[in-house]
Design a protein around this motif. Structure first.
Motif, PDB file in Angstrom:
ATOM      1  N   HIS A   5      85.114  33.437  12.135  1.00 47.11           N
ATOM      2  CA  HIS A   5      84.504  32.254  12.469  1.00 47.11           C
ATOM      3  C   HIS A   5      85.216  31.492  13.473  1.00 47.11           C
ATOM      4  CE1 HIS A   5      82.446  32.833   8.540  1.00 47.11           C
ATOM      5  NE2 HIS A   5      83.551  33.138   7.802  1.00 47.11           N
ATOM      6  N   ALA A   6      85.905  32.096  14.345  1.00 47.42           N
ATOM      7  CA  ALA A   6      86.551  31.121  15.502  1.00 47.42           C
ATOM      8  C   ALA A   6      85.480  31.463  16.334  1.00 47.42           C
ATOM      9  CB  ALA A   6      87.879  32.009  15.623  1.00 47.42           C
ATOM     10  N   ALA A   7      85.776  30.423  17.400  1.00 47.57           N
ATOM     11  CA  ALA A   7      84.865  30.118  18.688  1.00 47.57           C
ATOM     12  C   ALA A   7      85.763  30.648  19.711  1.00 47.57           C
ATOM     13  CB  ALA A   7      84.522  28.622  18.927  1.00 47.57           C
ATOM     14  N   SER A   8      85.528  31.889  20.053  1.00 43.19           N
ATOM     15  CA  SER A   8      86.539  32.575  21.148  1.00 43.19           C
ATOM     16  C   SER A   8      86.080  31.651  22.390  1.00 43.19           C
ATOM     17  CB  SER A   8      85.988  34.047  21.484  1.00 43.19           C
ATOM     18  OG  SER A   8      86.384  34.574  20.055  1.00 43.19           O
ATOM     19  N   PRO A   9      87.181  31.915  23.423  1.00 43.21           N
ATOM     20  CA  PRO A   9      86.978  31.140  24.575  1.00 43.21           C
ATOM     21  C   PRO A   9      86.215  31.608  25.402  1.00 43.21           C
ATOM     22  CG  PRO A   9      89.390  31.801  24.119  1.00 43.21           C
ATOM     23  CD  PRO A   9      88.510  32.481  23.282  1.00 43.21           C
ATOM     24  N   LEU A  10      85.560  30.937  26.123  1.00 45.00           N
ATOM     25  CA  LEU A  10      84.513  31.228  27.207  1.00 45.00           C
ATOM     26  C   LEU A  10      85.360  31.503  28.588  1.00 45.00           C
ATOM     27  CD1 LEU A  10      81.605  28.606  26.378  1.00 45.00           C
ATOM     28  CD2 LEU A  10      81.461  31.198  25.972  1.00 45.00           C
ATOM     29  N   PRO A  11      84.587  32.460  29.421  1.00 50.38           N
ATOM     30  CA  PRO A  11      85.039  32.914  30.725  1.00 50.38           C
ATOM     31  C   PRO A  11      85.239  31.814  31.577  1.00 50.38           C
ATOM     32  CG  PRO A  11      83.028  33.808  30.636  1.00 50.38           C
ATOM     33  CD  PRO A  11      83.238  33.263  29.039  1.00 50.38           C
ATOM     34  N   GLN A  12      86.134  31.811  32.580  1.00 53.11           N
ATOM     35  CA  GLN A  12      86.494  30.629  33.234  1.00 53.11           C
ATOM     36  C   GLN A  12      85.297  30.280  34.305  1.00 53.11           C
ATOM     37  OE1 GLN A  12      89.029  28.358  33.157  1.00 53.11           O
ATOM     38  NE2 GLN A  12      89.297  29.275  31.211  1.00 53.11           N
ATOM     39  N   ASP A  13      84.445  31.151  34.525  1.00 57.14           N
ATOM     40  CA  ASP A  13      83.388  31.041  35.424  1.00 57.14           C
ATOM     41  C   ASP A  13      82.108  30.676  34.731  1.00 57.14           C
ATOM     42  OD1 ASP A  13      82.912  33.479  34.237  1.00 57.14           O
ATOM     43  OD2 ASP A  13      82.598  34.698  36.168  1.00 57.14           O
ATOM     44  N   PHE A  14      82.247  30.360  33.347  1.00 55.61           N
ATOM     45  CA  PHE A  14      81.061  30.202  32.598  1.00 55.61           C
ATOM     46  C   PHE A  14      80.550  28.643  33.311  1.00 55.61           C
ATOM     47  CE2 PHE A  14      78.682  27.842  29.200  1.00 55.61           C
ATOM     48  CZ  PHE A  14      78.143  29.008  28.569  1.00 55.61           C
ATOM     49  N   LEU A  15      79.290  28.337  33.410  1.00 55.88           N
ATOM     50  CA  LEU A  15      78.579  27.442  34.130  1.00 55.88           C
ATOM     51  C   LEU A  15      78.050  26.436  33.201  1.00 55.88           C
ATOM     52  CD1 LEU A  15      76.387  29.557  36.610  1.00 55.88           C
ATOM     53  CD2 LEU A  15      78.673  28.311  37.027  1.00 55.88           C
ATOM     54  N   TRP A  16      78.811  25.364  33.165  1.00 60.61           N
ATOM     55  CA  TRP A  16      78.289  24.151  32.565  1.00 60.61           C
ATOM     56  C   TRP A  16      77.473  23.055  33.393  1.00 60.61           C
ATOM     57  CZ3 TRP A  16      79.428  24.415  27.531  1.00 60.61           C
ATOM     58  CH2 TRP A  16      80.568  25.154  26.994  1.00 60.61           C
ATOM     59  N   GLY A  17      76.337  22.784  32.808  1.00 55.51           N
ATOM     60  CA  GLY A  17      75.407  22.005  33.741  1.00 55.51           C
ATOM     61  C   GLY A  17      74.505  20.987  32.987  1.00 55.51           C
ATOM     62  N   VAL A  18      73.712  20.172  33.792  1.00 55.81           N
ATOM     63  CA  VAL A  18      72.959  19.358  33.011  1.00 55.81           C
ATOM     64  C   VAL A  18      71.650  19.596  33.687  1.00 55.81           C
ATOM     65  CG1 VAL A  18      74.658  17.526  32.871  1.00 55.81           C
ATOM     66  CG2 VAL A  18      73.607  17.461  35.030  1.00 55.81           C
ATOM     67  N   ALA A  19      70.700  19.130  33.273  1.00 56.65           N
ATOM     68  CA  ALA A  19      69.148  19.174  33.521  1.00 56.65           C
ATOM     69  C   ALA A  19      68.184  18.105  33.896  1.00 56.65           C
ATOM     70  CB  ALA A  19      68.413  20.283  32.623  1.00 56.65           C
ATOM     71  N   SER A  20      67.304  18.212  34.703  1.00 59.64           N
ATOM     72  CA  SER A  20      66.273  17.205  34.838  1.00 59.64           C
ATOM     73  C   SER A  20      64.973  17.908  35.467  1.00 59.64           C
ATOM     74  CB  SER A  20      66.920  16.226  35.519  1.00 59.64           C
ATOM     75  OG  SER A  20      67.143  16.485  36.933  1.00 59.64           O
ATOM     76  N   SER A  21      64.181  16.960  35.577  1.00 57.53           N
ATOM     77  CA  SER A  21      63.053  17.598  36.375  1.00 57.53           C
ATOM     78  C   SER A  21      62.665  16.421  37.479  1.00 57.53           C
ATOM     79  CB  SER A  21      61.777  17.729  35.718  1.00 57.53           C
ATOM     80  OG  SER A  21      61.095  16.639  35.286  1.00 57.53           O
ATOM     81  N   GLY A  22      61.680  16.661  38.379  1.00 57.99           N
ATOM     82  CA  GLY A  22      61.270  15.841  39.360  1.00 57.99           C
ATOM     83  C   GLY A  22      60.495  14.499  38.841  1.00 57.99           C
ATOM     84  N   PHE A  23      59.267  15.029  38.443  1.00 64.17           N
ATOM     85  CA  PHE A  23      58.244  14.098  38.008  1.00 64.17           C
ATOM     86  C   PHE A  23      58.892  13.052  36.839  1.00 64.17           C
ATOM     87  CE2 PHE A  23      54.696  12.647  34.964  1.00 64.17           C
ATOM     88  CZ  PHE A  23      53.965  11.889  35.810  1.00 64.17           C
ATOM     89  N   GLN A  24      59.582  13.836  35.781  1.00 61.08           N
ATOM     90  CA  GLN A  24      60.062  13.128  34.889  1.00 61.08           C
ATOM     91  C   GLN A  24      61.021  12.167  35.098  1.00 61.08           C
ATOM     92  OE1 GLN A  24      60.416  16.955  32.440  1.00 61.08           O
ATOM     93  NE2 GLN A  24      60.407  15.593  30.731  1.00 61.08           N
ATOM     94  N   SER A  25      61.725  12.191  36.049  1.00 62.54           N
ATOM     95  CA  SER A  25      62.923  11.298  36.214  1.00 62.54           C
ATOM     96  C   SER A  25      62.851  10.463  37.514  1.00 62.54           C
ATOM     97  CB  SER A  25      64.224  11.824  36.157  1.00 62.54           C
ATOM     98  OG  SER A  25      64.171  13.139  37.366  1.00 62.54           O
ATOM     99  N   GLU A  26      61.970  10.931  38.746  1.00 63.48           N
ATOM    100  CA  GLU A  26      61.784  10.164  39.903  1.00 63.48           C
ATOM    101  C   GLU A  26      60.793   9.184  39.470  1.00 63.48           C
ATOM    102  OE1 GLU A  26      62.123  14.212  42.586  1.00 63.48           O
ATOM    103  OE2 GLU A  26      60.146  13.149  42.485  1.00 63.48           O
ATOM    104  N   GLY A  27      59.643   9.363  38.558  1.00 66.57           N
ATOM    105  CA  GLY A  27      58.641   8.363  38.388  1.00 66.57           C
ATOM    106  C   GLY A  27      57.719   8.613  39.426  1.00 66.57           C
ATOM    107  N   SER A  28      56.545   7.626  39.057  1.00 67.24           N
ATOM    108  CA  SER A  28      55.242   7.642  39.849  1.00 67.24           C
ATOM    109  C   SER A  28      54.759   6.162  40.036  1.00 67.24           C
ATOM    110  CB  SER A  28      54.273   8.676  39.604  1.00 67.24           C
ATOM    111  OG  SER A  28      53.213   8.760  40.412  1.00 67.24           O
ATOM    112  N   PRO A  29      55.587   5.333  40.762  1.00 68.37           N
ATOM    113  CA  PRO A  29      54.942   3.741  40.596  1.00 68.37           C
ATOM    114  C   PRO A  29      53.558   3.636  41.367  1.00 68.37           C
ATOM    115  CG  PRO A  29      57.223   3.957  41.430  1.00 68.37           C
ATOM    116  CD  PRO A  29      56.846   5.307  41.545  1.00 68.37           C
ATOM    117  N   GLY A  30      52.586   2.972  40.611  1.00 67.24           N
ATOM    118  CA  GLY A  30      51.306   2.978  41.345  1.00 67.24           C
ATOM    119  C   GLY A  30      50.526   4.149  41.124  1.00 67.24           C
TER     120      GLY A  30
END
Length: 431
Positions: free
Chosen positions: A26-51
């Motif tokens: 049941h143990a959570a074994s360590p991940l490799p040091q080169d594991f990629l941790w990230g955050v996500a977004s998109s263009g339209f959803q976060s940039e907006g479209s005023p007017g």
């Protein structure tokens, strides 16, 4: 992020409920040091479209749709948001290029808008993170929509002209690539918004596959060691077995890794949980952290030999209120990472994880669903303050430790018979 698909819940026999497969640890074994941790977004959803500019298929309002306005104004606040991601220790920042912004007419690209993306993606690299660039995240120039969208044979030529510009401009940064965000949901979106007729849906699918294949080859020509995918929204209750032969398998024939999105779950122990979606929308649908394990295992078996990156994963709340099930964002995130580590320990080749999303944003017609590590009250706070949720210190600690640690146990036990992967998740449950 996408609209959740509401599917009926299959009934399995009592014998399946009794079947178990013991787990070695049941143990959570360590991940490799080169594991990629990230955050996500998109263009339209976060940039907006005023007017309503730039004009796109999504600036044409449908009944019940809230105008996007400036959204969270990533357009002008990208440097401070990138600094927030850097403060978490993130290694990857997923962003999108909005086609409507850089090509306002069929015969003209806008160099001023390209310069914005040059600066924004350059800022990600300068902050020590690797960009993950989405070429197509459901938003199309209005001129393409008026011309029939993907039903028009010229769409292949139009899309490739745009995509080639993106690739040649940003390949120098060695990004990870997502050609299409959730292709099956892209088709579904256009159908639901009456931008496509049912008879044209297979045509759109075929043309997306064609341009994906062609841009995949071009990316590798200019960036030989590129990692390219198209992320797929994992559908529970066995729906993947229907969707994959139609579309996902065809994309994965020209992909360097599997891009996986996972949010929702179902189980026989709570068959009416999805009814909460009628009152709380996305935030009312059931979530169980172990569903990520089943989704990873399913994809590892379907696409053997391909590494897997979790391009999107997260938890919705309704307008920032606590969830009805009491699940807190930080606990859910830690539980998710536990199951990712368990999957990796069991030989599933997962090599990266993006949290959706860094901040709240426009969830395709509404600001009510909130997914952000940092919450932003778009409709009631003109300053658009980024307010950290309880998940911010949790994610910072997870990234620093490269996981949750060997003594961590999920805050919630796995469901006794999840049907995320239909019968398989009952016949081969995790413990």
């Amino acid at each position: 992020m996408k609209f959740p698909t509401r599917l009926g819940i299959a009934t399995l026999g009592a014998a399946m409920l009794a079947m178990t497969v013991p787990s070695a640890s049941h143990a959570a074994s360590p991940l490799p040091q080169d594991f990629l941790w990230g955050v996500a977004s998109s263009g339209f959803q976060s940039e907006g479209s005023p007017g309503g500019l730039p004009a796109s298929n999504w600036t044409v309002l449908q009944p019940g749709q809230t105008p996007i306005g400036r959204s969270v104004d990533f357009r002008h606040r990208y440097r401070s948001d990138i600094a927030l991601a850097r403060g978490l220790g993130a290694k990857v920042y997923r962003v999108g290029v909005e086609w409507a912004r850089v090509q306002p007419s069929p015969h003209r690209f806008d160099e001023r808008e390209w310069a914005y993306y040059d600066d924004m993606i350059g800022a990600i690299v300068a902050a020590g993170m690797r960009p993950m660039i989405t070429i197509d995240h459901w938003v199309y120039p209005r001129w393409m929509s008026k011309a029939g969208s993907w039903a028009n044979p010229a769409a292949v030529r139009w899309w490739l002209a745009y995509a080639n510009q993106v690739v040649h401009r940003f390949a120098k940064y060695n990004p990870l690539w997502v050609t299409f965000n959730e292709p099956i949901m892209n088709v579904a979106q256009q159908l639901m918004r009456n931008e496509l007729t049912p008879a044209s849906a297979p045509v759109m699918a075929d043309r997306m596959v064609e341009v994906h294949r062609r841009i995949y080859r071009e990316i590798h020509r200019v960036q030989p060691k590129a990692m390219v995918t198209s992320n797929s929204a994992y559908m529970p209750l066995g729906a993947e077995g229907v969707i994959d032969p139609f579309l996902t398998d065809r994309f994965m024939a020209h992909a360097d890794f599997v891009g996986l999105d996972n949010y929702y779950s179902f189980s026989l122990s709570n068959p009416l949980a999805s009814a909460n979606g009628l009152s709380d929308g996305m935030a009312g649908l059931p979530i169980n952290a172990e569903s990520i394990y089943y989704a990873l295992r399913y994809n590892a078996r379907r696409y053997p030999g391909k590494p897997i990156y979790i391009v999107e994963s997260g938890m919705p709340t309704a307008d920032g209120k606590p969830r009805a099930d009491g699940y807190r964002r930080g606990d859910h995130l830690a539980d998710i990472v536990y199951w990712v580590q368990r999957a990796r320990a069991d030989g599933i080749p997962v090599f990266g994880y993006n949290y959706w999303s860094l901040t709240d944003n426009y969830e395709w017609g509404s600001f009510t669903p909130r997914f952000g590590l940092y919450t932003v009250n778009v409709l009631r706070d003109p300053s658009l303050r980024r307010i950290p949720t309880d998940a911010v210190p949790v994610y910072r600690r997870i990234i620093a430790r490269n996981g949750v640690g060997p003594h961590y146990r999920p805050t919630r036990a796995p469901e006794p018979c999840s049907v995320v992967d239909a019968a398989v998740s009952c016949l081969e449950p995790v413990h």
